[in-house]
Design an enzyme around this catalytic site. Structure first.
Site, PDB file in Angstrom:
ATOM      1  N   GLY A  30      39.373 -35.237  -3.888  1.00 21.86           N
ATOM      2  CA  GLY A  30      39.277 -33.777  -3.817  1.00 21.86           C
ATOM      3  C   GLY A  30      38.697 -33.356  -2.476  1.00 21.86           C
ATOM      4  O   GLY A  30      38.051 -32.315  -2.365  1.00 21.86           O
ATOM      5  N   LEU A  75      34.545 -27.450  -2.987  1.00 20.23           N
ATOM      6  CA  LEU A  75      33.217 -28.064  -2.977  1.00 20.23           C
ATOM      7  C   LEU A  75      33.035 -28.959  -1.762  1.00 20.23           C
ATOM      8  O   LEU A  75      31.982 -28.948  -1.112  1.00 20.23           O
ATOM      9  CB  LEU A  75      32.989 -28.868  -4.258  1.00 20.23           C
ATOM     10  CG  LEU A  75      31.640 -29.599  -4.353  1.00 20.23           C
ATOM     11  CD1 LEU A  75      30.482 -28.615  -4.341  1.00 20.23           C
ATOM     12  CD2 LEU A  75      31.587 -30.462  -5.613  1.00 20.23           C
ATOM     13  N   ALA A  76      34.052 -29.742  -1.445  1.00 21.63           N
ATOM     14  CA  ALA A  76      33.968 -30.616  -0.268  1.00 21.63           C
ATOM     15  C   ALA A  76      33.795 -29.794   1.001  1.00 21.63           C
ATOM     16  O   ALA A  76      32.973 -30.135   1.872  1.00 21.63           O
ATOM     17  CB  ALA A  76      35.213 -31.489  -0.174  1.00 21.63           C
ATOM     18  N   ARG A  97      45.927 -35.201  -3.031  1.00 23.80           N
ATOM     19  CA  ARG A  97      47.384 -35.331  -3.149  1.00 23.80           C
ATOM     20  C   ARG A  97      48.097 -34.812  -1.905  1.00 23.80           C
ATOM     21  O   ARG A  97      49.224 -35.209  -1.624  1.00 23.80           O
ATOM     22  CB  ARG A  97      47.879 -34.579  -4.373  1.00 23.80           C
ATOM     23  CG  ARG A  97      47.447 -35.180  -5.701  1.00 23.80           C
ATOM     24  CD  ARG A  97      48.263 -34.631  -6.850  1.00 23.80           C
ATOM     25  NE  ARG A  97      49.671 -35.005  -6.750  1.00 23.80           N
ATOM     26  CZ  ARG A  97      50.611 -34.681  -7.643  1.00 23.80           C
ATOM     27  NH1 ARG A  97      50.278 -33.959  -8.704  1.00 23.80           N
ATOM     28  NH2 ARG A  97      51.853 -35.063  -7.492  1.00 23.80           N
ATOM     29  N   LYS A 124      29.577 -31.837 -12.726  1.00 24.88           N
ATOM     30  CA  LYS A 124      29.696 -31.158 -14.006  1.00 24.88           C
ATOM     31  C   LYS A 124      30.983 -30.338 -14.011  1.00 24.88           C
ATOM     32  O   LYS A 124      31.495 -30.012 -12.935  1.00 24.88           O
ATOM     33  CB  LYS A 124      28.462 -30.289 -14.278  1.00 24.88           C
ATOM     34  CG  LYS A 124      28.419 -28.940 -13.542  1.00 24.88           C
ATOM     35  CD  LYS A 124      27.194 -28.181 -13.985  1.00 24.88           C
ATOM     36  CE  LYS A 124      27.184 -26.779 -13.404  1.00 24.88           C
ATOM     37  NZ  LYS A 124      28.106 -25.844 -14.024  1.00 24.88           N
ATOM     38  N   LYS A 144      17.061 -29.870  -5.005  1.00 29.74           N
ATOM     39  CA  LYS A 144      16.337 -28.844  -4.258  1.00 29.74           C
ATOM     40  C   LYS A 144      14.921 -29.315  -3.937  1.00 29.74           C
ATOM     41  O   LYS A 144      14.263 -29.955  -4.754  1.00 29.74           O
ATOM     42  CB  LYS A 144      16.298 -27.529  -5.048  1.00 29.74           C
ATOM     43  CG  LYS A 144      17.657 -26.852  -5.156  1.00 29.74           C
ATOM     44  CD  LYS A 144      17.568 -25.551  -5.919  1.00 29.74           C
ATOM     45  CE  LYS A 144      18.929 -24.861  -5.974  1.00 29.74           C
ATOM     46  NZ  LYS A 144      19.348 -24.376  -4.646  1.00 29.74           N
ATOM     47  N   GLU A 172      21.899 -14.451 -10.884  1.00 28.09           N
ATOM     48  CA  GLU A 172      22.916 -14.353  -9.843  1.00 28.09           C
ATOM     49  C   GLU A 172      23.372 -12.910  -9.715  1.00 28.09           C
ATOM     50  O   GLU A 172      23.447 -12.176 -10.709  1.00 28.09           O
ATOM     51  CB  GLU A 172      24.112 -15.242 -10.173  1.00 28.09           C
ATOM     52  CG  GLU A 172      23.780 -16.729 -10.299  1.00 28.09           C
ATOM     53  CD  GLU A 172      24.997 -17.550 -10.689  1.00 28.09           C
ATOM     54  OE1 GLU A 172      25.751 -17.925  -9.782  1.00 28.09           O
ATOM     55  OE2 GLU A 172      25.184 -17.783 -11.888  1.00 28.09           O
ATOM     56  N   ASP A 221      27.742 -23.376 -19.072  1.00 27.47           N
ATOM     57  CA  ASP A 221      27.819 -23.489 -17.625  1.00 27.47           C
ATOM     58  C   ASP A 221      26.443 -23.660 -16.980  1.00 27.47           C
ATOM     59  O   ASP A 221      26.335 -24.327 -15.940  1.00 27.47           O
ATOM     60  CB  ASP A 221      28.498 -22.246 -17.039  1.00 27.47           C
ATOM     61  CG  ASP A 221      28.765 -22.374 -15.550  1.00 27.47           C
ATOM     62  OD1 ASP A 221      29.390 -23.376 -15.151  1.00 27.47           O
ATOM     63  OD2 ASP A 221      28.341 -21.492 -14.788  1.00 27.47           O
ATOM     64  N   HIS A 225      21.707 -27.071 -15.883  1.00 30.88           N
ATOM     65  CA  HIS A 225      20.716 -26.678 -14.877  1.00 30.88           C
ATOM     66  C   HIS A 225      19.367 -26.314 -15.498  1.00 30.88           C
ATOM     67  O   HIS A 225      18.325 -26.865 -15.127  1.00 30.88           O
ATOM     68  CB  HIS A 225      21.222 -25.487 -14.063  1.00 30.88           C
ATOM     69  CG  HIS A 225      22.438 -25.777 -13.251  1.00 30.88           C
ATOM     70  ND1 HIS A 225      22.691 -27.014 -12.700  1.00 30.88           N
ATOM     71  CD2 HIS A 225      23.476 -24.986 -12.874  1.00 30.88           C
ATOM     72  CE1 HIS A 225      23.833 -26.970 -12.032  1.00 30.88           C
ATOM     73  NE2 HIS A 225      24.328 -25.760 -12.134  1.00 30.88           N
TER      74      HIS A 225
END
Length: 484
Positions: A17, A22-23, A51, A148, A182, A216, A235, A240
């Protein structure tokens, strides 16, 4: 004060990926910062795999753009960036087929750490793990990193753990939760277990209650399809907030060693009482004049999925019996803030009389923004006119405390990836932890689904539903203000 950087062993890191969000946003910029800090060995390799049909040059250009956009701290030095990109390569692979795997194996070295980051959906975890073994890419010392969600409930989490266990030992599996990377979270353990001041008071005798808030300001954004099948409980709370609860409540481990720490966290989860229905509040943000509400964002006008959860939990053990833990998390709230607040009890007797008011010591651990800690202490208000009391914070912001020569505070992802290379699993979840968390969470979700529970509406930019405020008010307490 100059931060000390400890280099890691040479490694080949494959990011499945590698062209994904995210990367681009976290993993690759984090690796560049570790390279710039001198932590990456000169011969380390970072190989993107996906891919997409792409050559090394095209992937390096994508990495360059990602680092410029998401690397932080201004424009990167061109020389540093070019030197980092020399260590970057790409290989197209088919996660469910055979294409590209032999070519990827040819790129890997035998005399270094091999780590494989599964920055993909959980449905591909098993396929990737199987092919790493089938094509001989994984060795007995290789590590895999999985993101996750670790399942959607207890049954699926167990199935995922069983699937990965067919190909990798538990000591090779790193379930990443970026909250545990963190700086403040790790400093929480240092404050508790490195100072004689706090640990003797860290119990039901002296602590009135504990609040954990992850707020958030954004909505579900482009994650609507996933989020509407997940919700805030799955989530955020199951992983978390559960991990933060464990770290704040666990017993001192015998040593700061992976399984010793994770054993104590597991004991906390297993000691959690079931949550009564009247001790949990679910909410869903509505619309305002600027933007549509949750249901429009997820394109489901009949959605009963929660974007906010607040609950009151109890831990049935000697340390915490009778001390409530209040957890809340939500989207589209007043401010972006993550905080753990340890609220200590009142002094047993006030010599200053009722007119002095009520004053409490509060240790607040800020995870974001501006990581740091404050300790509210009571002092005399300056000036004449009697003994008037007020609370003032003893504030430690990491950026201020470390000073201009303290170096950058590493991002959670860059710290955790380096821990993978070191083989240190302390800040990663073990399989039995994940299953225990789902075993506690599933009955809560099942109960409101059985009741046909509808989330309470709340306004964007607020602190959540009114019922969440009442959850505290009924106990004579109040939530701390959400501040950016």
């Amino acid at each position: 004060m100059v931060s000390r950087v400890i280099p890691v062993d040479s490694f080949d890191l494959v990011i499945f990926g590698g062209t994904g969000d995210l990367a681009r946003r976290k993993i690759l910029p984090g690796l560049f910062r570790r390279f710039r800090a001198g932590q990456m060995p000169a011969d380390a390799q970072v190989i993107g795999a996906a891919r997409s049909d792409m050559d090394d040059a095209a992937f390096r250009e994508m990495v360059r753009e990602a680092i410029v956009e998401f690397g932080g701290n201004g424009t990167p030095d061109p020389g540093d960036l070019d030197a980092f990109l020399e260590r970057v390569a790409y290989q197209s692979v088919d996660a469910k087929g055979e294409a590209g795997w032999s070519e990827l194996e040819d790129k890997l070295r035998d005399d270094c750490v091999r780590a494989f980051y599964f920055s993909v959906g959980p449905s591909l975890f098993g396929d990737l793990a199987e092919r790493l073994r089938t094509f001989g890419l994984a060795t007995e010392t290789s590590r895999i990193v999985v993101e996750k969600p670790f399942g959607n409930d207890l049954e699926s989490a167990r199935a995922l753990n069983r699937e990965l266990a067919q190909y990798f030992d538990e000591t090779q599996i790193y379930r990443i939760d970026h909250y545990l990377g963190k700086e403040t979270v790790q400093n929480l353990m240092a404050v508790r277990f490195g100072n004689v001041l706090f640990e003797p008071l860290w119990n039901a005798q002296f602590v009135d209650h504990i609040q954990i808030t992850v707020a958030e300001t954004v909505g579900v954004g482009g994650r609507g399809g996933y989020y509407d099948h997940s919700g805030a409980m799955r989530d955020m709370v199951q992983n978390h907030l559960m991990q933060l609860l464990c770290l704040i409540a666990m017993e001192p481990p015998a040593q700061f060693e992976p399984d010793a720490v994770r054993d104590e966290k597991l004991k906390v989860i297993r000691a959690l009482d079931p949550v009564e229905p009247h001790h949990i509040v679910r909410g869903q943000y509505g619309a305002d004049e600027k933007q549509p509400g949750y249901r429009a964002h997820v394109e489901n006008e009949r959605s009963r999925t929660e974007s906010f959860v607040a609950l009151k939990a109890h831990i049935s053990n000697w340390r915490w019996a009778g001390t409530p833990f209040y957890l809340r998390t939500g989207k589209m709230l007043r401010a972006r803030a993550s905080e753990i607040a340890v609220v200590f009890k009142d002094a047993p007797h006030s010599i200053f009389g009722a007119e002095a008011g009520r004053h409490r010591n509060v240790l607040a651990i800020r995870l974001q923004p501006n990581e740091g800690m404050t300790l509210d202490v009571t002092i005399k208000e300056p000036g004449p006119g009697g003994m008037r009391l007020l609370d003032v914070p003893l504030d430690m912001s990491f950026a201020d405390a470390l000073g201009p020569d303290g170096g950058e505070v590493p991002d959670a992802y860059e710290r955790l990836v380096m821990d993978v290379i070191r083989g240190n699993q302390t800040l990663f979840m073990r399989g039995d932890e994940v299953e225990a968390a789902w075993a506690w969470t599933d009955p809560l979700i099942d109960s409101w689904e059985a009741r046909g529970d509808v989330p309470k509406p709340y306004d964007p930019g607020s602190s959540g539903p009114e019922d969440a405020l009442m959850l505290m008010h009924r106990d004579g307490r109040r939530w701390r203000d959400i501040k950016a």
